[in-house]
Write an enzyme that holds these catalytic residues in place. Structure first.
Site, PDB file in Angstrom:
ATOM      1  N   HIS A  27      -6.361   9.318   3.761  1.00  0.00           N
ATOM      2  CA  HIS A  27      -7.200   8.158   4.094  1.00  0.00           C
ATOM      3  C   HIS A  27      -6.330   6.931   4.406  1.00  0.00           C
ATOM      4  O   HIS A  27      -6.457   6.319   5.461  1.00  0.00           O
ATOM      5  CB  HIS A  27      -8.139   7.877   2.915  1.00  0.00           C
ATOM      6  CG  HIS A  27      -9.041   6.694   3.117  1.00  0.00           C
ATOM      7  ND1 HIS A  27     -10.370   6.817   3.445  1.00  0.00           N
ATOM      8  CD2 HIS A  27      -8.803   5.357   3.040  1.00  0.00           C
ATOM      9  CE1 HIS A  27     -10.913   5.609   3.569  1.00  0.00           C
ATOM     10  NE2 HIS A  27      -9.979   4.706   3.320  1.00  0.00           N
ATOM     11  N   GLU A  28      -5.442   6.603   3.492  1.00  0.00           N
ATOM     12  CA  GLU A  28      -4.613   5.401   3.686  1.00  0.00           C
ATOM     13  C   GLU A  28      -3.670   5.577   4.875  1.00  0.00           C
ATOM     14  O   GLU A  28      -3.394   4.631   5.605  1.00  0.00           O
ATOM     15  CB  GLU A  28      -3.817   5.074   2.414  1.00  0.00           C
ATOM     16  CG  GLU A  28      -4.671   4.787   1.178  1.00  0.00           C
ATOM     17  CD  GLU A  28      -5.764   3.758   1.407  1.00  0.00           C
ATOM     18  OE1 GLU A  28      -5.631   2.915   2.321  1.00  0.00           O
ATOM     19  OE2 GLU A  28      -6.779   3.810   0.680  1.00  0.00           O
ATOM     20  N   HIS A  69      -5.521   4.566   7.969  1.00  0.00           N
ATOM     21  CA  HIS A  69      -5.457   3.103   8.183  1.00  0.00           C
ATOM     22  C   HIS A  69      -4.081   2.738   8.742  1.00  0.00           C
ATOM     23  O   HIS A  69      -3.962   1.901   9.627  1.00  0.00           O
ATOM     24  CB  HIS A  69      -5.642   2.358   6.857  1.00  0.00           C
ATOM     25  CG  HIS A  69      -7.059   2.291   6.373  1.00  0.00           C
ATOM     26  ND1 HIS A  69      -8.085   1.828   7.150  1.00  0.00           N
ATOM     27  CD2 HIS A  69      -7.618   2.598   5.166  1.00  0.00           C
ATOM     28  CE1 HIS A  69      -9.221   1.862   6.447  1.00  0.00           C
ATOM     29  NE2 HIS A  69      -8.957   2.331   5.244  1.00  0.00           N
TER      30      HIS A  69
HETATM   31 ZN   LIG Z   1     -10.308   2.645   3.622  1.00  0.00          ZN
END
Ligand SMILES: [Zn+2]
Length: 678
Positions: free
Chosen positions: A461-462, A465
């Protein structure tokens, strides 16, 4: 000696930065920035090149100087650093307020748009459009009396929201449970029981005291075998700061909720929006109130049957009708019985080095980038590492730091943050640099760091980003990377990447027992993958209940009828609630997401972004999850574009149509593949 925070040409010299550098650096930076702003505001015939490019440069400088400070404050906190950090917050906030409410700059942007509009590149027009929009939303350009009222409303709002939060905090602290029979705590984990014993000892009483903090509440309603204990916690939790429950009337937030909704409505009306919901949508991917409500209703209609089925099955499993406080407990047991996988038992199969190389391989297969570690770069802690991303031809594109392990004086959770933003300006160029921060269990003496699968998903997830920040091709800092991206679309790349952490092909590559190298047994892997859709219907309906409630509150407010908090809640529940909720439940009174700040008229964005991510990933599934052509389109339309274009248009360019909620419902197992054709 030169202040190490003020260098602009390289990575932050982390080994040289000391707390005493912080305040002088920030003061010096803001003084020179103010002087530059004043100079720029006075330019006679402003142009994009003479005004906006220098302002973009200024924004870049301010954020790259502050970024290592706020980063260190989060990952290497100390009293001295915190003091420096806190001393700078009001300075920065005053600077940003002056900058964002400057009438001369506002007029200059509009003049440039009028005079140069069509001669500018689309990305430059978008820079102006964003800036003008944000000036308007800050009340710039209003007649003096309205502007004053707007400012007052915003100020009062921040005070009311803070008071709301305080009441919730006091109400949470104002209740605890005490018992003298250890049997009543059966099912709770040892750590919690030990903590309860210590707490009682501190209060100089015998027995056990449980506080009402969130981890304890969640543990009790999921694990405690005593139905009475679960009910007591559920009641205390869902009546906090209200007219019901054990502390009825103390810290009651009812009047504050009305005041908050009234101020928000008033502020939105002063800017000529019909409602606060409409005001909030001015910066979002969703463009209209109807679009959001339609979206939520459509999801609710489709997910309801699955949720009802799941609840019925759960009641069959329990052998009786289940009240709200028993649902978590039986769901946990059913899940354990059905899947028999435990996050802890999977740890040995996910050593961090292997997970990282698998993750980097995913990025390489998708976007053709290579990621390699460099060890000659100064970092803030021996655990922090530095990686460079290069394009196929070998040119550097960006880089990132990874600080993976939990340790004292480091903030909990996981996040991606900007260290340096990308810029390509006449005044100079910079490649993007990111911080990826996690809080995984550190390695042991004879073993590498071992992750749970939840940790693996968090890392993906990170990293998503991070890719959004690092793969940007936008030259102007205000809309490069994640800057200026609609708030309800910013989770698209991150949630998109999560999908790879669940995919069998990827699992095979990131799994391998740290000692023997053995792969995760096929049965375990299949079970792990099925946990993803467990009770997805119930979870979806619960999120929709919050989202519809929040959105309707802000769309339907009228000064005559007021907020109608409880009536709207009842209407929403009659439409979407699956688990019966007791009449005395007062969850709005502690709904801090919405009443204390950030998520007002925005709770829908959780589901919204999940739909975008699932639908984007479905495009890959249709052609193979590593299809290069699809990945290239995703990169061109979305990942590289930052805030340089409308998020919906970008999505449509990638997908050839608007987002379709069925992709998420299918991914959740709520819709079977066959039903998709409908
Ligand atoms: Zn997030």
């Amino acid at each position: 000696m030169e202040n190490p925070l003020l260098g602009q040409d390289a990575l932050p010299p982390f080994t040289q930065i000391r707390a005493e550098h912080v305040e002088p650096a920030v003061r010096q930076l803001l003084d020179s920035s103010r002087a530059r702003l004043a100079e720029l505001s006075g330019i006679a015939n402003p142009t994009f090149a003479s005004l906006i490019e220098p302002l973009e440069e200024l924004q870049h400088r301010v954020s790259r100087t502050w970024s290592p400070v706020s980063h260190l404050n989060a990952v290497l906190n100390s009293d001295a650093l915190r003091a420096g950090y806190n001393a700078c917050l009001p300075l920065l906030s005053a600077y940003h307020t002056d900058r964002s409410q400057s009438e001369p700059l506002f007029h200059a942007y509009r003049t440039i748009a009028e005079q140069e509009g069509t001669a500018l590149a689309p990305v430059q027009r978008q820079v102006i459009e964003h800036a003008v929009r944000d000036f308007r939303l800050a009340g710039v350009g209003l007649p003096a009396d309205r502007k004053a009222r707007f400012k007052t409303a915003m100020l009062e709002l921040s005070q009311l929201q803070a008071k709301f939060e305080e009441n919730v905090l006091d109400a949470t602290n104002g209740w605890s449970w005490h018992g003298n029979d250890l049997g009543e705590l059966r099912g709770l984990n040892e750590m919690l029981i030990e903590q309860a014993r210590r707490r009682a000892a501190q209060q100089r009483v015998s027995g056990w005291t449980l506080a009402l903090d969130q981890p304890t509440y969640v543990a009790v309603v999921t694990d405690a075998e005593s139905g009475e204990l679960r009910r007591a916690f559920y009641e205390a939790w869902t009546t906090r700061a209200s007219d019901q429950g054990p502390n009825a009337g103390r810290w009651d937030n009812a009047a504050l909720m009305e005041d908050i909704l009234r101020r928000r409505h008033e502020a939105a009306r002063l800017l000529d929006f019909r409602s606060y919901a409409e005001y909030a949508l001015a910066t979002r991917m969703a463009h209209s109130v109807d679009e959001v409500t339609e979206f939520l209703h459509e999801m609710a209609r489709t997910a309801r049957a699955a949720a009802l089925r799941e609840f019925e099955e759960l009641q069959d499993f329990a052998g009786r009708k289940l009240p709200a406080w028993d649902v978590g407990f039986y769901a946990e047991r059913l899940q354990r019985e059905r899947y028999a996988v435990s996050q802890e038992e999977l740890r040995p199969y996910f050593p961090l080095p292997r997970v990282l190389s698998g993750l980097f391989e995913v990025a390489q297969r998708l976007f053709g980038v290579r990621i390699s570690e460099r060890r000659d770069v100064p970092v803030w802690h021996r655990d922090a590492r530095y990686f460079v991303i290069t394009a196929a031809g070998g040119a550097a594109i960006g880089s990132f730091y990874l600080d993976a392990y939990a340790r004292p004086h480091k903030r909990s959770g996981a996040w991606m943050d900007e260290c340096i933003g990308r810029k390509q300006l006449p005044s100079g160029a910079a490649l993007p640099v990111a911080y990826l921060v996690c809080n995984f269990l550190p390695p042991g003496n004879e073993r590498p760091a071992l992750l749970t699968h939840d940790d693996v998903v968090t890392l993906f997830h990170e990293f998503g980003h991070g890719l959004h920040h690092m793969l940007t091709r936008v030259d102007y800092p205000s809309i490069a990377g994640i800057n200026g991206v609609a708030w309800d679309a910013v989770e698209l790349p991150s949630q998109f990447m999560e999908n790879y952490a669940w995919h069998p092909d990827v699992l095979q590559r990131i799994c391998g027992h740290f000692a023997s190298g053995a792969p995760l047994p096929a049965l375990e892997q299949a079970r792990l993958i099925s946990t993803r859709s467990f009770h997805a219907g119930l979870a979806t309906m619960r999120q929709l209940e919050f989202a519809l409630f929040d959105f309707r509150l802000h769309a339907e407010y009228s000064p005559q009828a007021g907020g109608r908090v409880l009536p709207i809640l009842r209407e929403v529940r009659s439409e979407v609630a699956v688990v019966p909720v007791p009449e005395w439940n007062r969850f709005p009174s502690s709904f801090g997401h919405v009443f204390a700040g950030g998520y007002a008229a925005g709770y829908y964005s959780y589901k919204w972004a999940e739909v975008l991510a699932a639908d984007a990933f479905a495009a890959f599934e249709e052609r193979g999850v590593f299809d290069r052509a699809t990945a290239q389109r995703f990169f061109d339309a979305i990942l590289s574009r930052g805030g340089s274009r409308d998020a919906l248009e970008a999505f449509i360019e990638f997908r050839g149509r608007r987002p379709d909620v069925r992709a998420l419902l299918k991914q959740n197992g709520i819709l079977a593949a066959g039903e998709l054709a409908a």
